[in-house]
Design an enzyme around this catalytic site. Structure first.
Site, short mmCIF file in Angstrom:
data_model
loop_
_atom_site.label_atom_id
_atom_site.label_comp_id
_atom_site.label_asym_id
_atom_site.label_seq_id
_atom_site.Cartn_x
_atom_site.Cartn_y
_atom_site.Cartn_z
N GLY A 145 9.53 0.26 -6.04
CA GLY A 145 8.87 -0.79 -6.82
C GLY A 145 8.33 -1.91 -5.95
O GLY A 145 8.60 -1.98 -4.74
N LYS A 172 -32.56 17.03 15.88
CA LYS A 172 -31.22 16.65 16.31
C LYS A 172 -31.30 16.25 17.77
O LYS A 172 -31.89 17.01 18.57
CB LYS A 172 -30.25 17.82 16.14
CG LYS A 172 -28.82 17.47 16.46
CD LYS A 172 -28.09 18.53 17.25
CE LYS A 172 -28.61 18.67 18.66
NZ LYS A 172 -27.88 19.61 19.50
N ASN A 187 -1.46 -10.32 -15.22
CA ASN A 187 -1.05 -10.54 -13.83
C ASN A 187 -1.95 -9.73 -12.92
O ASN A 187 -2.11 -8.52 -13.09
CB ASN A 187 0.41 -10.09 -13.69
CG ASN A 187 0.88 -10.10 -12.24
OD1 ASN A 187 0.36 -10.84 -11.42
ND2 ASN A 187 1.88 -9.27 -11.94
N SER A 246 -48.87 26.69 16.42
CA SER A 246 -47.92 27.10 15.39
C SER A 246 -47.11 28.32 15.80
O SER A 246 -47.57 29.15 16.57
CB SER A 246 -48.67 27.45 14.11
OG SER A 246 -49.34 26.31 13.65
N ALA A 305 0.83 -1.22 0.00
CA ALA A 305 0.00 0.00 0.00
C ALA A 305 0.86 1.26 0.00
O ALA A 305 0.41 2.33 0.40
CB ALA A 305 -0.91 0.00 1.22
N ARG A 359 -1.26 8.41 -10.60
CA ARG A 359 -2.29 8.55 -11.63
C ARG A 359 -3.65 9.00 -11.07
O ARG A 359 -4.56 9.31 -11.81
CB ARG A 359 -2.43 7.21 -12.39
CG ARG A 359 -1.21 6.89 -13.25
CD ARG A 359 -1.14 5.42 -13.65
NE ARG A 359 -0.54 4.57 -12.62
CZ ARG A 359 -0.31 3.26 -12.75
NH1 ARG A 359 -0.65 2.65 -13.87
NH2 ARG A 359 0.24 2.56 -11.76
C1 UD1 Z 1 1.28 -4.15 -10.86
C2 UD1 Z 1 2.12 -5.25 -11.50
C3 UD1 Z 1 1.44 -5.69 -12.79
C4 UD1 Z 1 0.02 -6.15 -12.49
C5 UD1 Z 1 -0.75 -5.05 -11.75
C6 UD1 Z 1 -2.07 -5.63 -11.27
C7 UD1 Z 1 4.43 -4.71 -10.90
C8 UD1 Z 1 5.72 -4.16 -11.37
N1 UD1 Z 1 3.42 -4.73 -11.78
O1 UD1 Z 1 1.28 -3.04 -11.74
O2 UD1 Z 1 2.15 -6.78 -13.36
O3 UD1 Z 1 -0.64 -6.46 -13.68
O4 UD1 Z 1 -0.03 -4.62 -10.58
O5 UD1 Z 1 -2.88 -4.66 -10.67
O6 UD1 Z 1 4.33 -5.17 -9.78
N2 UD1 Z 1 3.52 -0.42 -4.26
C9 UD1 Z 1 4.30 -0.29 -3.12
N3 UD1 Z 1 5.56 0.16 -3.24
C10 UD1 Z 1 6.12 0.49 -4.43
C11 UD1 Z 1 5.34 0.35 -5.59
C12 UD1 Z 1 4.04 -0.12 -5.47
O7 UD1 Z 1 3.84 -0.58 -2.01
O8 UD1 Z 1 7.31 0.89 -4.43
C13 UD1 Z 1 2.16 -0.92 -4.12
C14 UD1 Z 1 1.09 0.06 -4.61
O9 UD1 Z 1 0.63 0.87 -3.56
C15 UD1 Z 1 -0.01 -0.86 -5.12
C16 UD1 Z 1 0.75 -2.12 -5.54
O10 UD1 Z 1 2.01 -2.07 -4.91
O11 UD1 Z 1 -0.91 -1.19 -4.08
C17 UD1 Z 1 0.92 -2.22 -7.06
O12 UD1 Z 1 1.64 -1.10 -7.52
P1 UD1 Z 1 1.21 -0.28 -8.80
O13 UD1 Z 1 2.17 0.83 -9.00
O14 UD1 Z 1 -0.22 0.06 -8.75
O15 UD1 Z 1 1.49 -1.39 -9.92
P2 UD1 Z 1 0.80 -1.55 -11.33
O16 UD1 Z 1 1.41 -0.61 -12.28
O17 UD1 Z 1 -0.66 -1.53 -11.20
CA CA Z 2 -2.04 -1.00 -9.60
#
Ligand code: UD1
Ligand code: CA
Length: 462
Positions: free
Chosen positions: A80, A356, A174, A410, A10, A16
């Protein structure tokens, strides 16, 4: 499941969404995304739940109900999904068994699918098992690349931004939901590199690493791809909300509720409604509201965290928040029931009435234009149009008590604290400053004076 650990990612910024608020606090059906996912995780009864949070960690912690089984770890900076999983390792030191990884931005995942995932993962003894789906529009998701030479086994996952145009045509995606054997997991994740379009450590790269080293990777394909829809933008948030709303409406209709237009009935997931209740188009029923059976809720009503008994009628455009309405009562149109408004059996609250912290006793009526605050009103009382309980003296809120069978004429003002005895009458236009005894009549205006010919005299002056 005793050897099951769940990690929820999370920490992402949710760029976005273009929001000052963390993405996972945006709401679907009245609940933050993160709360949906935590509820699903809890239903698996795991040994631990670790939530990886980012820069607004405090806000996320506050948003969830307290739970001793829940640990927050902070990922800073966010490099990531693979890096996020490594961060959770501090809380999973020495843990064995299975780690299930969930994304906080995938709120519709069902407990059933998670159980299928864990069962498949443990029965096959795989190193990793991935939830996938075949969708019509795979845009934005990582694609599942299968290997024809190994009987279509999964070979790797490629992110949209790194995919060739051929790979982009793959419709198996995925979900970002995985089960991993904890054994050797963190070492393998540490070997993931960040040479890709986004310069991030991608967790899906683990698939190729495992496959190349001969470890088994399994997949579970969900039959309903809606379950694994991820939310990255406001339009995806709206699309997922629509799915949840339709599902809730379908469940209610199956249990005997009439919803005239399911597309415009906004009903949060925790709401309960009894059979033979009719919801007209454009109603909003939110939070922990319960509605009995045989009720009728008309268009434009918004009901939040309230309890409504059987056969209640709520007419158009009422706002009802943290209130109670007992059986056979009617409310509205255009009534405002605020916190702790308590409308008892068969009572009637009419248009432009605000309540209330006030009880309107059984069979009592406040049919038009009134403010009833901090008041206890008995049974079979008539509150005339324009009655105001003056509950606030500039510093404190004071109570008004009105006995059974009283009649308030009233345009009366009841300056609290004040008590009107049982069966007493208050004449129209009275300002009540002192208690009225049971059975008495209170009037405060002076004797009426008529000045004959006044209008003509005024005209002649000019
Ligand atoms: C990710 C997957 C993708 C998959 C998709 C499904 C990766 C690289 N890609 O892409 O293959 O199809 O989810 O919904 O994993 N988060 C962190 N720390 C970070 C980055 C992300 O906690 O450094 C968390 C985000 O808050 C989110 C989740 O990981 O809850 C997924 O990250 P997000 O950036 O939304 O990945 P997607 O581009 O959707
Ligand atoms: Ca996502």
């Amino acid at each position: 499941m005793s050897d099951l650990h769940i990690v929820v990612l999370a920490a992402g910024k949710g760029t976005r969404m273009n929001s000052a608020q963390p993405k996972v606090l945006h709401r679907v059906a009245g609940r933050p995304l993160l709360e949906h996912v935590i509820a699903t995780a809890r239903a698996m009864a795991p040994r631990s739940i670790t939530v990886v949070v980012g820069h607004q960690a405090e806000a996320l912690k506050q948003a969830l109900p307290p739970d001793s089984n829940l640990t927050f770890v902070v990922q800073e900076p966010q490099l990531g999904t693979a890096h996020a999983l490594l961060t959770s390792g501090t809380n999973l030191e020495g843990a064995q068994g299975t780690l299930v990884l969930l994304s906080a931005d995938v709120p519709l995942l069902s407990t059933n699918t998670l159980k299928t995932l864990v069962n498949r993962h443990t029965s096959t003894g795989a190193a990793a098992t991935i939830v996938t789906a075949v969708v019509d529009d795979p845009r934005g998701y990582g694609r599942i690349v299968r290997d024809p030479s190994s009987g279509e086994q999964i070979a790797r996952i490629v992110e949209e931004k790194d995919a060739t145009s051929r790979e982009r045509e793959i419709r198996e995606i995925n979900s970002g939901i995985y089960a991993f054997a904890l054994e050797g997991l963190f070492d393998a994740v540490r070997s993931i590199a960040s040479e890709n379009a986004q310069g991030e450590y991608y967790l899906p790269d683990l698939v190729a690493i495992y496959r190349q080293s001969g470890r088994t990777v399994e997949t579970v394909i969900v039959s309903n791809p809606d379950e694994i829809r991820g939310i990255n933008s406001r339009s995806e948030l709206a699309a997922v909300s629509t799915i949840v709303r339709h599902k809730k409406a379908a469940e209610l209709m199956a249990s005997g509720v009439t919803i005239e237009d399911p597309a415009t009935a906004y009903i949060d997931s925790e709401v309960t409604i009894g059979a033979d209740t009719i919801l007209h188009p454009g109603v909003y029923i939110e939070g922990r509201t319960t509605i009995g059976s045989g009720c009728e809720i008309h268009s434009g009503a918004r009901i939040v965290d309230s309890q409504i008994g059987d056969r209640v009628k709520v007419f158009n455009h009422c706002v009802i928040e943290s209130a109670r309405i007992a059986a056979d009562a009617t409310v509205g149109p255009f009534a405002h029931l605020r916190k702790d408004a308590d409308v008892r059996e068969g009572a009637r609250v009419g248009n432009f009435v605000e309540m209330k912290n006030a009880v309107l006793g059984p069979g009592s009526k406040a049919s038009h234009l009134a403010y009833l605050g901090d008041a206890t009103i008995g049974a079979k009382v008539n509150i005339g149009a324009g009655t105001i309980t003056c509950n606030f003296d500039g510093t404190t809120k004071n109570p008004t008590v009105i006995g059974d069978g009283a009649f308030i004429g009233s345009d009366s003002q009841l300056i609290a604290p004040v008590t009107i005895g049982e069966g007493a009458y208050v004449g129209s236009g009275t300002t009540i400053r002192e208690n009225v005894p049971a059975g008495g009549l209170a009037v405060s205006a002076g004797k009426q004076r008529n000045i004959e010919g006044w209008v003509d005299k005024k005209k002649n002056k000019k």
